[in-house]
Design an enzyme around this catalytic site. Structure first.
Site, mmCIF file in Angstrom:
data_model
loop_
_atom_site.group_PDB
_atom_site.id
_atom_site.type_symbol
_atom_site.label_atom_id
_atom_site.label_comp_id
_atom_site.label_asym_id
_atom_site.label_seq_id
_atom_site.Cartn_x
_atom_site.Cartn_y
_atom_site.Cartn_z
ATOM 1 N N GLY A 72 39.357 32.094 47.144
ATOM 2 C CA GLY A 72 38.006 32.559 46.871
ATOM 3 C C GLY A 72 37.716 32.606 45.384
ATOM 4 O O GLY A 72 38.180 31.767 44.603
ATOM 5 N N SER A 73 36.964 33.615 44.996
ATOM 6 C CA SER A 73 36.468 33.672 43.618
ATOM 7 C C SER A 73 37.540 33.903 42.572
ATOM 8 O O SER A 73 37.288 33.714 41.377
ATOM 9 C CB SER A 73 35.394 34.761 43.506
ATOM 10 O OG SER A 73 34.252 34.399 44.262
ATOM 11 N N THR A 74 38.756 34.305 42.981
ATOM 12 C CA THR A 74 39.820 34.439 41.974
ATOM 13 C C THR A 74 40.149 33.084 41.364
ATOM 14 O O THR A 74 40.616 33.011 40.221
ATOM 15 C CB THR A 74 41.090 35.058 42.582
ATOM 16 O OG1 THR A 74 41.552 34.246 43.669
ATOM 17 C CG2 THR A 74 40.819 36.468 43.092
#
Length: 487
Positions: free
Chosen positions: A215-217
């Site tokens: 995801g956004s990591t």
């Protein structure tokens, strides 16, 4: 008469020579085959006739041996078994070994040549020295903080020391007690069957062996690629990105979870986790640039061992532009282990250099004399030092006034990145909550810890799960424990 006696003597000598030749054949050329024969119980009896060496955490054993009084005499015991199972693995008289128990089996069982000054003597005498010990890099306080933070929810925590690569915590949840597999008999077989059929998969080491969409990591990798490639030269400049963003070559619109992302800068996109901006930036970097950037962080690498093997983290090398856009925000086919994402955070904290993670500090003889030592190794540079400094600043903003405020620690500088990864058919599954971070105590010359947390609890409310709500508090507890022991 004398002639017959002479021939009889010759025949007896020939028989004696044949007997010696056959004895040599059995003991030298075929000894390995006989030793490996499943019907031969002597190697197993010899293996368990002596106590096994210990695995150490903070210099104290978390394993032991119990005299069972059976033919296979000594069984393995575990102190705080579920807490350290992802580190130790199991040592079973029925099912073999796993993780550190397997990787350091030669030392622990006393068969490693380095345990003796005269290893040939033990070979000739068919004996062995006492089992040695394996001292891990794990810190008990950090391990306990991670374990308590997950509180039985499905997920994992991996924490490393950025400058050295030492693995400071490695937790997988739910866990199990390795001692139930130690011996032989019906109970051990029943325990093995129950653990392997449990839908929660307690024996799966999620920190090392499970891969998740990050995801956004993953936007930290995309941001590093953009800065190094010169695609972004001013992190505060508007990016002219619409909200929603049309995926290239399709009619699909990529939305944002929050507001305020239209025409946002890359700094704002990291701080508020704007999908649209980072997807567009990934497309601008291009497939070759994104693949190379991911590779430098450790993606697509085979054969990582810590010393147990680690699953390969994936970033596709052949994608269309719309797929690249989704991959650049940690979706599509992008997958990573929690350890890999801890390495991403550690690379930012360590000025752009990626260090090889390792779990065993040293192995020793029974008396404490060193056999081998784990040393720092570099995996290369993931980004330029200047890029790492810029990303440190952006990650600090995430924690101070962005999506990761639950990770803030008084008296410390903390940089982080939240992530909420979609998965399942049509993204119908409960999102995975991610948080990656690093922390540096005020006045310290460099960050002391980098951590990655993923929570995949299937019972969580889809609308309430988030990196900040579910994962950041766990990361904060682990980092607080790291800073406390570092003072």
């Amino acid at each position: 008469m004398i002639r017959y006696i002479r021939w009889c003597a010759y025949f007896c000598a020939l028989l004696l020579v044949a007997l010696l030749v056959n004895l040599t054949r059995v003991q030298v050329w075929e000894s390995a085959a006989y030793g490996a024969n499943p019907a031969n119980k002597r190697p197993a009896i010899a293996r368990y006739a002596e106590t096994r060496g210990d695995i150490l955490v903070d210099g104290r054993p978390v394993t032991g041996s119990r005299d069972s009084g059976q033919l296979l005499r000594y069984e393995r015991t575990y102190a705080h078994g579920p807490l350290y199972a992802p580190v130790t693995g199991f040592s079973s008289q029925t099912y073999g070994t796993s993780f550190v128990e397997r990787a350091e089996d030669a030392v622990l069982s006393g068969t490693d040549p380095g345990l003796s000054v005269f290893p040939l003597w033990y070979e000739l005498a068919r004996g062995r020295p006492a089992g040695g010990n394996a001292a891990t890099t794990v810190r008990s306080g950090m391990q306990l903080a991670a374990y308590r933070g997950l509180a039985g929810k499905r997920g994992a925590v991996a924490a490393v020391e950025p400058a050295t690569g030492k693995i400071l915590a490695l937790v997988s949840s739910p866990s199990y007690d390795p001692s139930v597999l130690s011996g032989t008999g019906t109970k051990v077989k029943e325990a093995w069957a129950a653990l392997n059929t449990d839908p929660a998969r307690p024996m799966l080491n999620r920190a090392l062996r499970e891969t998740y969409p990050p995801g956004s990591t993953f936007k930290i990798v995309t941001a590093a690629a953009a800065l190094d490639a010169g695609v972004v030269t001013d992190v505060d400049a508007p990016t002219r990105t619409p909200d929603p963003y049309p995926l290239p070559g399709t009619s699909t619109l990529l939305p944002n979870a929050g507001t305020g992302c239209e025409d946002a800068s890359m700094a704002d996109a990291v701080q508020w986790s704007c999908n649209t901006v980072m997807a567009k930036i990934g497309v601008q970097v291009g497939l070759r640039g994104m693949v190379e950037a991911a590779r430098r962080f450790g993606f697509n690498a085979e054969g990582l061992r810590v010393p147990s093997w680690v699953s390969r983290s994936n970033f596709d090398t052949d994608m269309s532009q719309d797929q690249l856009a989704l991959s650049s925000i940690g979706q599509f086919n992008t997958k990573a282990t929690p350890l890999q994402m801890a390495m991403v955070a550690a690379a930012v904290a360590n000025g752009g250099e990626v260090t090889y993670p390792y779990l065993v500090e040293r192995t020793t003889q029974d008396d404490g004399s060193q056999v081998r030592r784990g040393d720092r190794r570099s995996l290369g540079r993931a980004m330029n030092p200047a890029t790492a400094v810029r990303l440190q600043e952006l990650m600090v903003k995430v924690v101070e006034n962005g999506t990761g405020r639950n990770a803030a620690i008084p008296g410390a500088v903390v940089g982080g990145k939240t992530g909420t990864a979609q998965h399942g058919v049509g993204n119908a599954g409960t999102p995975y909550a991610w948080f990656i971070a690093w922390a540096r105590a005020d006045g310290a010359p460099q960050p002391q810890v980098a951590v990655a947390v993923v929570v995949e609890d299937a019972s969580a409310d889809r609308g309430g799960i988030s990196g900040n709500g579910a994962a950041a508090p766990i990361a904060r507890a682990v980092m607080e424990a790291a800073l406390a022991t570092g003072r």
